[in-house]
Scaffold this active site. Structure first.
Site, PDB file in Angstrom:
ATOM      1  N   SER A 136     -13.731 -13.347  -6.180  1.00 18.63           N
ATOM      2  CA  SER A 136     -13.745 -13.187  -4.889  1.00 18.63           C
ATOM      3  C   SER A 136     -15.145 -12.641  -4.109  1.00 18.63           C
ATOM      4  O   SER A 136     -16.099 -13.421  -4.442  1.00 18.63           O
ATOM      5  CB  SER A 136     -12.331 -12.621  -4.050  1.00 18.63           C
ATOM      6  OG  SER A 136     -12.220 -12.713  -2.627  1.00 18.63           O
ATOM      7  N   HIS A 178     -12.099 -18.587  -2.811  1.00 18.44           N
ATOM      8  CA  HIS A 178     -10.801 -19.054  -1.675  1.00 18.44           C
ATOM      9  C   HIS A 178     -10.947 -20.443  -1.110  1.00 18.44           C
ATOM     10  O   HIS A 178     -10.675 -20.591   0.014  1.00 18.44           O
ATOM     11  CB  HIS A 178     -10.373 -18.250  -0.823  1.00 18.44           C
ATOM     12  CG  HIS A 178     -10.242 -16.441  -1.509  1.00 18.44           C
ATOM     13  ND1 HIS A 178      -8.993 -16.174  -1.912  1.00 18.44           N
ATOM     14  CD2 HIS A 178     -11.076 -15.547  -1.470  1.00 18.44           C
ATOM     15  CE1 HIS A 178      -9.393 -14.929  -2.579  1.00 18.44           C
ATOM     16  NE2 HIS A 178     -10.399 -14.474  -2.064  1.00 18.44           N
ATOM     17  N   GLU A 205      -8.859 -20.730  -5.676  1.00 15.62           N
ATOM     18  CA  GLU A 205      -8.125 -19.548  -6.304  1.00 15.62           C
ATOM     19  C   GLU A 205      -7.792 -19.710  -7.769  1.00 15.62           C
ATOM     20  O   GLU A 205      -7.560 -20.966  -8.030  1.00 15.62           O
ATOM     21  CB  GLU A 205      -7.056 -19.006  -5.266  1.00 15.62           C
ATOM     22  CG  GLU A 205      -7.413 -18.517  -4.146  1.00 15.62           C
ATOM     23  CD  GLU A 205      -6.477 -18.146  -3.022  1.00 15.62           C
ATOM     24  OE1 GLU A 205      -5.373 -18.274  -3.521  1.00 15.62           O
ATOM     25  OE2 GLU A 205      -6.625 -17.490  -1.990  1.00 15.62           O
TER      26      GLU A 205
END
Length: 281
Positions: A136, A178, A205
């Site tokens: 992330s 994401h 993801e």
């Protein structure tokens, strides 16, 4: 800012950006592969949870890598820039066989570590062959041009992305995470409109782009990696639109890679890889 010079006789370590929400329970294939690149059961991994505001983030990744078989795992947080000048912390980075950034807010990493001896040590370690990964926010920080924040949506607008300097382990890509789950195609494409030299990497993801020493991307995980290549860009209206107006871009190349497919950042060529030999149902 170019990546650190690779010492004679060495090869750069793997760079492993992960799109977030990686599987941590059912085989943890992405983390397991990262661990193997760090030395398997002999791995010595430093986890940097600075992006996160949750106090247990470092502990959770310590346990994850330990349970996967790492020999040594240590979380090293940085609360002030002064921490990044401490000799014992720099020495610990120089001992590691792998370095991993957790998720959170990538600006917390860049503002805390940017330009410090710790950042220099991480760059030098990767140039000497040490694998560096992140999930992330920890994925975004790995490149030279980092997406700091932006707006969701599939259409690029001049104000849909804000860029900031990252660690600069590679200057070949701009990374977003994401990707499909948060509809981030527009802001990745806008980033390329500002800098057509780079290649856009959109990570779903539970999906990672394993960037090897030869600059070939291999995909691991359950989702896809969207590669946006502006090398053939024929026209961009970025310079003539207002901040809230859509941008016209002609000549972009787009590839959707899943596990088995590859993309070479040097040649800008995609390959079906092992998927080419798969029989259709």
């Amino acid at each position: 800012m170019s990546p650190s010079r690779i010492p004679d006789g060495e090869e750069r370590g793997w760079i492993v950006p992960i799109g977030g929400a990686e599987d941590k329970e059912n085989g943890a294939k992405i983390l397991q592969r990262f661990l193997e690149l760090c030395g398997g059961d002999g791995a010595d991994i430093v986890v940097i949870p600075t992006a996160s505001r949750l106090p247990d983030t470092g502990d959770r990744y310590e346990k994850l890598f330990s349970d996967l078989g790492a020999n040594r795992v240590e979380a090293m947080d940085f609360d002030t820039r002064r921490d990044c000048f401490e000799p014992n912390r720099i020495k610990r980075i120089e001992q590691a066989s792998g370095i991993f950034f957790t998720g959170g807010n990538q600006l917390r990493i860049s503002t805390m570590l940017g330009g410090t001896p710790i950042a220099q040590a991480i760059r030098a370690q990767n140039a000497r062959g040490v694998a560096v990964g992140g999930t992330s926010a920890g994925a975004s920080i790995l490149s030279e041009h980092m997406i700091a924040f932006g707006t969701e949506g599939s259409s690029p607008r001049a104000d849909s992305v804000r860029l900031a300097p990252g660690l600069g382990l590679t200057n070949r890509v701009v990374i977003d995470q994401h990707f499909r789950q948060r509809d981030r195609l527009g802001r990745l494409v806008a980033a390329l409109a500002y800098n057509p030299f780079a290649i856009g990497i959109g990570l779903d993801e539970d999906t990672a782009a394993f960037i090897g020493p030869d600059n070939t991307i291999e995909v691991e995980g359950s989702g896809s990696v969207t590669v946006v290549d502006a090398d053939g860009l024929q026209f961009s209206s970025m310079h003539m639109v207002g901040e809230d107006e859509p941008v016209c871009l002609l000549g972009l190349g787009v590839h959707i890679l899943t596990k088995g497919a590859t993309f070479n950042l040097n040649t800008r060529k995609a390959s079906a890889g092992s998927l080419a030999g798969s029989k259709s149902a």
